[in-house]
Write a protein that holds these residues in place. Sequence first.
Motif, short mmCIF file in Angstrom:
data_model
loop_
_atom_site.label_atom_id
_atom_site.label_comp_id
_atom_site.label_asym_id
_atom_site.label_seq_id
_atom_site.Cartn_x
_atom_site.Cartn_y
_atom_site.Cartn_z
N SER A 1 53.43 -15.89 62.53
CA SER A 1 53.10 -17.00 63.42
C SER A 1 53.36 -18.35 62.74
O SER A 1 53.83 -19.30 63.38
CB SER A 1 51.63 -16.90 63.85
OG SER A 1 51.42 -15.72 64.60
N GLN B 1 57.02 -18.92 62.74
CA GLN B 1 57.43 -19.28 64.10
C GLN B 1 57.19 -20.76 64.37
O GLN B 1 58.06 -21.46 64.89
CB GLN B 1 56.66 -18.43 65.12
CG GLN B 1 56.93 -18.83 66.57
CD GLN B 1 55.85 -18.31 67.52
OE1 GLN B 1 54.82 -17.80 67.07
NE2 GLN B 1 56.08 -18.47 68.81
N ASN C 1 61.53 -18.01 68.15
CA ASN C 1 60.79 -16.95 68.84
C ASN C 1 60.05 -16.08 67.83
O ASN C 1 60.55 -15.79 66.75
CB ASN C 1 61.79 -16.11 69.65
CG ASN C 1 61.09 -15.03 70.45
OD1 ASN C 1 60.84 -13.94 69.94
ND2 ASN C 1 60.79 -15.32 71.71
N TRP C 2 58.83 -15.63 68.24
CA TRP C 2 58.01 -14.83 67.32
C TRP C 2 58.71 -13.53 66.95
O TRP C 2 58.70 -13.10 65.79
CB TRP C 2 56.65 -14.52 67.98
CG TRP C 2 55.67 -13.88 67.05
CD1 TRP C 2 54.74 -14.50 66.27
CD2 TRP C 2 55.52 -12.47 66.79
NE1 TRP C 2 54.02 -13.59 65.54
CE2 TRP C 2 54.48 -12.33 65.84
CE3 TRP C 2 56.15 -11.33 67.27
CZ2 TRP C 2 54.06 -11.09 65.36
CZ3 TRP C 2 55.75 -10.09 66.78
CH2 TRP C 2 54.72 -9.98 65.84
N ALA D 1 61.39 -14.15 64.40
CA ALA D 1 60.81 -14.34 63.06
C ALA D 1 60.40 -13.01 62.45
O ALA D 1 60.64 -12.74 61.27
CB ALA D 1 59.61 -15.27 63.15
#
Length: 270
Positions: free
Chosen positions: A22, A25, A31-32, A35
């Motif tokens: 997170s 990101q 985008n999570w 990542a």
Amino acid sequence: MLAMSEINCIKFLRNNKGLSISEIQRTLKINWRTAKKYADEDQIPKQKSPQRKGMMYEEKWGGIVSAWLFEDSKLRKKSRRTKKKIFHELVELGFKGSYRTVCYFISEWENSHVEGKDKGFERLEHPPSDAQVDFGVMEAGQDGELVDIHTLVMSFPYSNAGFAVPLPSQNQECFLYGLKQLFHQIGGVPRRIRIDNLTPAVKKTRSIDEEAELTEEFLRFQSHYGFEVQVCNPHSGHEKGNVENKVGYIRYNFFNKAPVMNSYEDLTAH
């Protein structure tokens, strides 16, 4: 598709800085899932580079000339091959192209590999686990003839330790294979490796305004093993003086009289 520099940044934030997915990101604004994909999975994209046409690129001749130019770049200018000398040596090997074709290729190679001398110097520090790498050309006896041995040398300035592996060429395949063998000798991977503007690793040399551009294959290799790369300024041998001294040490202590070589494995053990 992300560029290799962005992928390396993701891996650096994850492995070296310990950031969560997170946090990566938010930091990189990606985008999570992207990542997560590049931070924790072995995902390295293969990017296609435009294919150049012509016999210098589609056949072996470009590789041969590039190797000669790279070898000569380490010599004094008076000792380097001229364009005519290179052309005549190619003809002896069976080259059917024209002198102009060779000249065009050499000019393009020089434009992409030779930069103006950078007079700016940086303070050199050599913490533990930092290494320097360079090639040295030496001679050995094989089947009754003298052959060139391209020895890849890695040194650690902090401890003055050195390692070496002999190779048949200085092309990219030999360079990456040699690094793997050096890692095996060392029993690990250096934290950071300082290199010269080696053709197998550097696509575009660094300038005052821009950093050096590494080849895609070397970037993938670097990403897999997780080390940092520091490219020397053009014509700045002092920035890797420790490994150059190691090359000389190996040349004068192990190749002073050309050793007889049965195989590269035996020569490496020797």
